[in-house]
Design an enzyme around this catalytic site. Structure first.
Site, PDB file in Angstrom:
ATOM      1  N   SER A   1       3.811   2.250   8.601  1.00 50.68           N
ATOM      2  CA  SER A   1       3.665   1.246   7.557  1.00 50.68           C
ATOM      3  C   SER A   1       4.968   1.071   6.820  1.00 50.68           C
ATOM      4  O   SER A   1       5.608   2.048   6.430  1.00 50.68           O
ATOM      5  CB  SER A   1       2.594   1.679   6.569  1.00 50.68           C
ATOM      6  OG  SER A   1       1.372   1.208   7.021  1.00 50.68           O
TER       7      SER A   1
ATOM      8  N   HIS B   1       0.825  -1.218   0.000  1.00 44.24           N
ATOM      9  CA  HIS B   1       0.000   0.000   0.000  1.00 44.24           C
ATOM     10  C   HIS B   1       0.856   1.264   0.000  1.00 44.24           C
ATOM     11  O   HIS B   1       0.366   2.337  -0.337  1.00 44.24           O
ATOM     12  CB  HIS B   1      -1.058  -0.015   1.113  1.00 44.24           C
ATOM     13  CG  HIS B   1      -0.590   0.324   2.492  1.00 44.24           C
ATOM     14  ND1 HIS B   1      -0.289  -0.624   3.443  1.00 44.24           N
ATOM     15  CD2 HIS B   1      -0.389   1.511   3.092  1.00 44.24           C
ATOM     16  CE1 HIS B   1       0.057  -0.025   4.566  1.00 44.24           C
ATOM     17  NE2 HIS B   1       0.015   1.273   4.383  1.00 44.24           N
TER      18      HIS B   1
ATOM     19  N   ASP C   1       1.193  -7.659   2.261  1.00 39.34           N
ATOM     20  CA  ASP C   1       1.318  -6.219   2.008  1.00 39.34           C
ATOM     21  C   ASP C   1       2.783  -5.779   1.868  1.00 39.34           C
ATOM     22  O   ASP C   1       3.330  -5.123   2.743  1.00 39.34           O
ATOM     23  CB  ASP C   1       0.631  -5.466   3.151  1.00 39.34           C
ATOM     24  CG  ASP C   1       0.306  -4.027   2.777  1.00 39.34           C
ATOM     25  OD1 ASP C   1       0.858  -3.526   1.783  1.00 39.34           O
ATOM     26  OD2 ASP C   1      -0.498  -3.399   3.498  1.00 39.34           O
TER      27      ASP C   1
HETATM   28  N1  ARG Z   1      -4.741   0.558   7.468  1.00 43.43           N
HETATM   29  C1  ARG Z   1      -3.438   0.594   6.897  1.00 43.43           C
HETATM   30  C2  ARG Z   1      -2.767   1.971   7.113  1.00 43.43           C
HETATM   31  O1  ARG Z   1      -3.336   2.862   7.622  1.00 43.43           O
HETATM   32  C3  ARG Z   1      -3.410   0.112   5.502  1.00 43.43           C
HETATM   33  C4  ARG Z   1      -4.079   0.993   4.495  1.00 43.43           C
HETATM   34  C5  ARG Z   1      -4.062   0.543   3.083  1.00 43.43           C
HETATM   35  N2  ARG Z   1      -5.026  -0.491   2.786  1.00 43.43           N
HETATM   36  C6  ARG Z   1      -6.334  -0.273   2.437  1.00 43.43           C
HETATM   37  N3  ARG Z   1      -7.082  -1.316   2.216  1.00 43.43           N
HETATM   38  N4  ARG Z   1      -6.872   0.920   2.298  1.00 43.43           N
HETATM   39  O2  ARG Z   1      -2.334   2.684   6.283  1.00 43.43           O
HETATM   40  N1  ASP Z   2      -1.329   1.375   7.872  1.00 46.59           N
HETATM   41  C1  ASP Z   2      -0.687   2.471   8.551  1.00 46.59           C
HETATM   42  C2  ASP Z   2       0.320   3.194   7.650  1.00 46.59           C
HETATM   43  O1  ASP Z   2       0.154   3.275   6.452  1.00 46.59           O
HETATM   44  C3  ASP Z   2      -0.052   2.003   9.800  1.00 46.59           C
HETATM   45  C4  ASP Z   2      -0.964   2.118  10.963  1.00 46.59           C
HETATM   46  O2  ASP Z   2      -1.728   3.067  11.047  1.00 46.59           O
HETATM   47  O3  ASP Z   2      -0.860   1.256  11.826  1.00 46.59           O
HETATM   48  O4  ASP Z   2       1.250   3.812   8.112  1.00 46.59           O
END
Ligand code: ARG
Ligand code: ASP
Length: 719
Positions: free
Chosen positions: A654, A85, A221
């Site tokens: 991330s 991502h 990921d």
């Molecule tokens: N929750 C994770 C972070 O904040 C991954 C985000 C990307 N994935 C998604 N399905 N939107 O960035």
């Molecule tokens: N998914 C998040 C990021 O892109 C990480 C998190 O918020 O735990 O940095």
């Protein structure tokens, strides 16, 4: 007897490691604050191994990846791993229906096939220094805020200038503890960063927005890049004959896996937290701002998803946009839930009451801090309004929303510049070049019906949710000319505007003399109406109250530190390099539901469902599953995929390296468990869990799935 002793030892060590460790710590202060604790939890290295300016250390292999992620170097030849991502927009930009790397994945089978990426950089930290004294020189508590800010800005400039003395680095100063401490960061930025490999989205984004922020998780990921440098190993703009960067350090990779209770450390760039805010801040978010933003994003997502499902080309165009809208949308929901579960507002209020008692029991304290919470209260009552209006306006023209109007805004900027400087001006020329690229990429990912459908919905919801004093003038026009029919207004706009016409816009960029005509374009007019409200009213108030809060926060932080002199406070995250440490551990999600600490390939097959886009498992992966062709990545008859640990992380973390007690890479951090996301605002040791990709799954995919095993030859694998 022996049994009993073992049991007791197990019990004691469980008690020691039983809870998540709050805190995102400064690598330069490990020695002072944390290393003892870390070693007691099993860490076998020293603070110098983690961060040193005298010899190679882990910090030399941790980078800021792009604008908001972390990445780490995993080979002596500049190979880098981060999340899928985090590399997503780079991968997406190389994709089209004919070579769709999002769907198919991409693997360079030689260095020549690695793909350069415009506007992608990685940043290495050379060193960080406490410069509080220099920055606060000449500042005292009697100074009015404006004066104070002036002095600080001047001091910061001279600190930065000194640091930059012809070494080719960049430097900046950041504030910590709400402005009670300052650090200088000296960095080296590389801009030739090439895409080496990415699994298909069905692996890299497996589970999609459905599983995002959740456990159990089965997302592969990750994506792989390589940093290139000039022949002198220094940063250089993209050139075909640049060479792979030789880092001072790269992470060895452990194939030994993880067990519950194992020490883990996450080393990366957490973006922002607000752990020390007063109860008013939480009330503002929980009661007003979050619910409204959630609501408007729900509407956006419904529309975008509807179109994405109708056509694979639209799916590609809107994939990154939808993911980014959905991400905060889901986190906000989790934060509200988690904060309510903690009864966070009441808790804050209680500790504020005790703090106030302490303040009032001493005359000096009373003079300094006696009014603090009252001032917070009055400031938040205004700040909340402006903050909502600001966020909501950004939901309209920023954040992948009214895209045609946003594009018109960029051209309006050009029109202004041409009027001021004339067409031959250098600034004008460079803006024209930038706009040409921007316009191309806009249309590559634009499908007009989406925008045409979204625009009236957004305009209407702003109108009902945000107080009338913040309504742009355009609403009066809609009422007068269209009898309040926003859809009609928008349809007219789309009929008349040139901003849906790629060629015509390119023509304007060729004939700058013609540009004036754009001033009459309805999309430009709408943009201007919104932007006027934004700049002339909303931002003026927002800045005023924001600055007031800044200064209250600085004083409050001082007061809190005096109130609890024994406590080690960690500074709020501010996208600077931090360390979080903890251990591998599951958690109780809700009554009667306990989550195990790891997931496996079995779970991917369990989720497999060709009818649900997020759960389509690639044929090749199924084949590996059927033949059990797992090689050295196998454990207990399957392949591990993700694991949970108790490290305190946040957005920006991330892509961060997750290392074991020996400092070897065991995973790549990518998410958190939904029940714990409120830990940005109030930590919950029982539910704060970071989610990491097990490095063995990444290697398995590279090697067995993609057949790019040659990449492993340059890594340092520890079996
Ligand atoms: N929750 C994770 C972070 O904040 C991954 C985000 C990307 N994935 C998604 N399905 N939107 O960035
Ligand atoms: N998914 C998040 C990021 O892109 C990480 C998190 O918020 O735990 O940095």
């Amino acid at each position: 007897m022996i049994r009993k002793t073992i049991l007791i030892i197990v019990f004691i060590s469980l008690a020691l490691t039983g809870q998540a460790k709050e805190g995102m710590w400064l690598p330069v202060l490990l020695d002072k604050f944390n290393i003892g604790d870390m070693q007691q939890m099993g860490f076998k290295l020293t603070a110098e191994d983690v961060y040193s300016i005298n010899h190679a250390s882990m910090k030399d292999a941790v980078v800021i990846f792009g604008g908001g992620c972390t990445g780490e170097i995993i080979s002596p030849e500049g190979l880098l791993i981060t999340n899928h991502h985090c590399g997503f927009s780079a991968i997406q930009k190389h994709s089209s229906v004919s070579h769709d790397y999002l769907t198919e994945g991409f693997w360079a089978m030689s260095r020549q096939e690695e793909l350069p990426n415009e506007n992608l950089s990685v940043t290495f930290l050379k060193r960080m220094d406490d410069v509080t004294e220099a920055v606060l020189e000449g500042v005292n508590s009697e100074l009015p805020m404006v004066k104070r800010d002036e002095i600080i800005a001047r001091n910061i400039k001279s600190v930065v200038d000194k640091a930059l003395k012809d070494n080719g680095y960049s430097a900046h100063v950041e504030k910590f503890y709400a402005g009670n401490q300052y650090y200088l960061f000296v960095e080296e930025v590389f801009t030739d960063v090439r895409l080496v490999g990415a699994p298909p989205s069905a692996i890299g984004k497996f589970g999609g927005d459905t599983d995002n922020w959740m456990w159990p998780r089965h997302t592969g990921d990750f994506s792989i890049f390589r940093v290139y440098a000039g022949k002198d190993n220094k940063p250089a703009g993209y050139a075909p004959d640049n060479v792979p960067f030789k880092p001072a350090y790269h992470f060895p990779i452990s194939l030994k896996g993880v067990n519950e209770g194992d020490f883990t450390m996450v080393f990366g760039y957490p973006g922002s937290t607000a752990e020390y805010v007063p109860s008013f801040h939480l009330q503002m978010l929980i009661n007003d701002v979050y619910p409204k933003l959630i609501n408007v994003r729900t509407q956006k997502l419904n529309i975008i998803k509807h179109y994405m499902e109708s056509d694979p080309a639209i799916r590609i165009q809107y994939a990154a946009k939808a993911a980014s809208i959905s991400n905060s949308w889901k986190r906000w929901k989790g934060e509200i839930k988690g904060l309510n579960k903690l009864d966070a507002v009441t808790r804050k209020q209680q500790s504020e009451a005790e703090f106030t008692k302490w303040v009032l029991s001493d005359d000096t304290r009373k003079r300094k801090w006696g009014n603090l919470l009252d001032e917070y209260r009055t400031t938040y009552s205004k700040y909340g309004e402006y903050s909502l209006a600001r966020s909501y306006l950004l939901e309209l023209i920023g954040r992948n929303s009214m895209e045609t109007v946003a594009l018109a805004g960029l051209y309006a900027g050009l029109v202004d510049l041409v009027e001021r400087n004339g067409v031959d001006d250098a600034k004008v020329q460079s803006l024209v070049t930038a706009l040409r690229k921007r316009t191309d990429s806009h249309f590559k990912d634009f499908y007009q019906p989406v925008d045409q459908k979204l625009s009236p919905v957004l305009l209407n919801s702003y109108r009902t949710e945000v107080p009338i004093v913040f309504h742009p003038a355009v609403y009066t026009e809609i009422d007068k000319k269209y009898k309040g029919d926003t859809e009609k207004f928008v349809d007219q706009l789309f009929q008349k505007t040139v901003f849906t016409n790629h060629e015509e816009l390119m023509d304007y960029l060729m004939n700058l003399q013609k540009l004036k005509k754009l001033k009459k374009d309805p999309a430009v007019k709408l943009y201007q109406s919104i932007s006027q409200m934004y700049h002339d009213k909303v931002m003026v108030g927002y800045r005023l109250y924001h600055d007031r809060l800044d200064s209250l926060n600085q004083i409050y932080m001082q007061a809190l530190m005096a109130y609890e002199p024994e406590r080690h406070f960690y500074p709020d995250a501010n996208f600077t390099l931090r360390i979080a440490y903890g251990d591998v551990k599951g958690y109780e999600a809700r009554d009667a539901v306990y989550y195990n600490y790891f997931s496996t390939l079995e779970g991917i097959m369990e989720k497999d469902n060709p009818d649900i886009y997020d759960y389509r498992v690639p044929e090749r992966l199924k084949e590996l599953y059927r033949t059990k062709d797992y090689g050295r990545y196998e454990q207990d008859g399957t392949v591990p995929v993700c694991f949970l640990a108790t490290n305190h992380t946040t957005g920006g973390n991330s892509g961060s390296p997750v290392v074991n007690a020996s400092g070897q890479l065991i995973g790549v951090n990518f998410d958190r468990a939904w029940e714990g996301v409120m830990s940005d605002l109030m930590f919950n040791p029982n539910q704060c869990r970071n989610i990491s990709l097990d490095i063995r799954y990444a290697l398995f995919i590279i090697d067995k799935f993609a057949g790019a095993g040659y990449l492993l030859d340059e890594m340092t694998l520890v079996e």
